[in-house]
Write a protein that holds these residues in place. Structure first.
Motif, PDB file in Angstrom:
ATOM      1  N   SER A  51      46.116  57.359   0.516  1.00  0.00           N
ATOM      2  CA  SER A  51      44.877  57.906   1.052  1.00  0.00           C
ATOM      3  C   SER A  51      44.442  59.077   0.175  1.00  0.00           C
ATOM      4  O   SER A  51      45.264  59.759  -0.434  1.00  0.00           O
ATOM      5  CB  SER A  51      45.082  58.353   2.491  1.00  0.00           C
ATOM      6  OG  SER A  51      46.058  59.376   2.531  1.00  0.00           O
ATOM      7  N   SER A  95      39.731  44.159  -5.450  1.00  0.00           N
ATOM      8  CA  SER A  95      39.297  44.096  -4.059  1.00  0.00           C
ATOM      9  C   SER A  95      40.051  42.979  -3.348  1.00  0.00           C
ATOM     10  O   SER A  95      40.495  42.018  -3.970  1.00  0.00           O
ATOM     11  CB  SER A  95      37.786  43.866  -3.965  1.00  0.00           C
ATOM     12  OG  SER A  95      37.469  42.583  -4.438  1.00  0.00           O
ATOM     13  N   GLU A 113      38.543  45.389   1.285  1.00  0.00           N
ATOM     14  CA  GLU A 113      39.341  46.512   0.797  1.00  0.00           C
ATOM     15  C   GLU A 113      39.104  46.629  -0.709  1.00  0.00           C
ATOM     16  O   GLU A 113      39.436  45.720  -1.469  1.00  0.00           O
ATOM     17  CB  GLU A 113      40.814  46.256   1.100  1.00  0.00           C
ATOM     18  CG  GLU A 113      41.698  47.436   0.872  1.00  0.00           C
ATOM     19  CD  GLU A 113      43.116  47.142   1.323  1.00  0.00           C
ATOM     20  OE1 GLU A 113      43.988  47.937   0.953  1.00  0.00           O
ATOM     21  OE2 GLU A 113      43.348  46.141   2.010  1.00  0.00           O
ATOM     22  N   TYR A 172      40.054  51.633  -5.952  1.00  0.00           N
ATOM     23  CA  TYR A 172      39.475  52.428  -7.031  1.00  0.00           C
ATOM     24  C   TYR A 172      40.572  53.176  -7.764  1.00  0.00           C
ATOM     25  O   TYR A 172      41.586  53.557  -7.179  1.00  0.00           O
ATOM     26  CB  TYR A 172      38.480  53.462  -6.473  1.00  0.00           C
ATOM     27  CG  TYR A 172      37.286  52.872  -5.784  1.00  0.00           C
ATOM     28  CD1 TYR A 172      36.200  52.439  -6.517  1.00  0.00           C
ATOM     29  CD2 TYR A 172      37.240  52.767  -4.396  1.00  0.00           C
ATOM     30  CE1 TYR A 172      35.084  51.908  -5.888  1.00  0.00           C
ATOM     31  CE2 TYR A 172      36.138  52.237  -3.759  1.00  0.00           C
ATOM     32  CZ  TYR A 172      35.058  51.816  -4.514  1.00  0.00           C
ATOM     33  OH  TYR A 172      33.966  51.291  -3.892  1.00  0.00           O
ATOM     34  N   VAL A 179      43.070  54.634  -5.135  1.00  0.00           N
ATOM     35  CA  VAL A 179      42.577  54.928  -3.794  1.00  0.00           C
ATOM     36  C   VAL A 179      41.930  53.661  -3.247  1.00  0.00           C
ATOM     37  O   VAL A 179      41.223  52.964  -3.964  1.00  0.00           O
ATOM     38  CB  VAL A 179      41.538  56.074  -3.841  1.00  0.00           C
ATOM     39  CG1 VAL A 179      40.963  56.326  -2.460  1.00  0.00           C
ATOM     40  CG2 VAL A 179      42.152  57.337  -4.402  1.00  0.00           C
ATOM     41  N   GLU A 195      39.487  51.838  -0.243  1.00  0.00           N
ATOM     42  CA  GLU A 195      38.446  52.074   0.753  1.00  0.00           C
ATOM     43  C   GLU A 195      38.229  50.770   1.506  1.00  0.00           C
ATOM     44  O   GLU A 195      38.103  49.710   0.899  1.00  0.00           O
ATOM     45  CB  GLU A 195      37.148  52.495   0.067  1.00  0.00           C
ATOM     46  CG  GLU A 195      35.998  52.674   1.012  1.00  0.00           C
ATOM     47  CD  GLU A 195      34.683  52.947   0.292  1.00  0.00           C
ATOM     48  OE1 GLU A 195      33.726  53.290   0.990  1.00  0.00           O
ATOM     49  OE2 GLU A 195      34.618  52.800  -0.928  1.00  0.00           O
ATOM     50  N   ARG A 244      36.032  48.468   4.329  1.00  0.00           N
ATOM     51  CA  ARG A 244      34.731  48.316   4.970  1.00  0.00           C
ATOM     52  C   ARG A 244      34.772  47.067   5.833  1.00  0.00           C
ATOM     53  O   ARG A 244      35.323  46.053   5.442  1.00  0.00           O
ATOM     54  CB  ARG A 244      33.625  48.141   3.936  1.00  0.00           C
ATOM     55  CG  ARG A 244      33.450  49.320   3.025  1.00  0.00           C
ATOM     56  CD  ARG A 244      32.369  49.037   2.011  1.00  0.00           C
ATOM     57  NE  ARG A 244      32.324  50.115   1.035  1.00  0.00           N
ATOM     58  CZ  ARG A 244      31.772  50.016  -0.139  1.00  0.00           C
ATOM     59  NH1 ARG A 244      31.233  48.885  -0.520  1.00  0.00           N
ATOM     60  NH2 ARG A 244      31.756  51.046  -0.951  1.00  0.00           N
TER      61      ARG A 244
END
Length: 150
Positions: A67, A90, A121, A124, A133, A135, A137
């Motif tokens: 995180s 991703s 997911e 990055y 990291v 992220e 959605r």
């Protein structure tokens, strides 16, 4: 004179089917194959065990995702600008599929509406070479599926 319903029901209650001929029963018992219940259970259990093993093998393993660190304030001024992030990969996870029903399209053909929910997911990596990291959605789509009628 017609008998009443109660009399007819009483007569029907006393009726019983005739016993089958003993020779016929002996032939039927001799023709019935012996059943081995243990083998049938094994034959039924093997496909279910294989399906369970396949489903377990296809469950995606969740990678460890770091995180982002919380933003720290500096006593001497504003926080330094974070390094720009570059997407490196991703993953899409299908979470739910629901049938919304059938509608009639503009060309009078039926369409089935399917709602899908995904978790996208995106991973990055900072351009200066830091820790990756992730992220997540949530994405929802409603898909029309044509239903040809012949």
């Amino acid at each position: 004179m017609n008998p009443s319903d109660e009399e007819i029901e009483a007569l029907l209650a006393r009726l019983s089917p005739a016993a089958p001929d003993p020779a016929l029963m002996a032939r039927l018992r001799a023709a019935r194959p012996k059943r081995s219940r243990g083998k049938n259970i094994v034959y039924l259990a093997l496909p279910f065990a294989a399906a369970a093993a396949l489903a377990f093998a296809l469950v995606p393993q969740e990678p460890a995702v770091a995180s982002p660190a919380p933003e720290l304030t500096h006593e001497t001024g504003p926080a330094p600008e974070p390094a720009p992030l570059e997407p490196v990969g991703s993953l899409q996870h299908l979470m739910e599929v629901a049938d919304l029903g059938v509608i009639q399209g503009e060309d009078e053909m039926p369409l089935r509406l399917i709602r899908t929910r995904w978790i996208d997911e995106i991973i990055y990596r900072p351009s200066d070479g830091g820790e990756p990291v992730a992220e997540g959605r949530v994405r929802e789509e409603i898909l029309p599926v044509s239903m040809p009628v012949y």
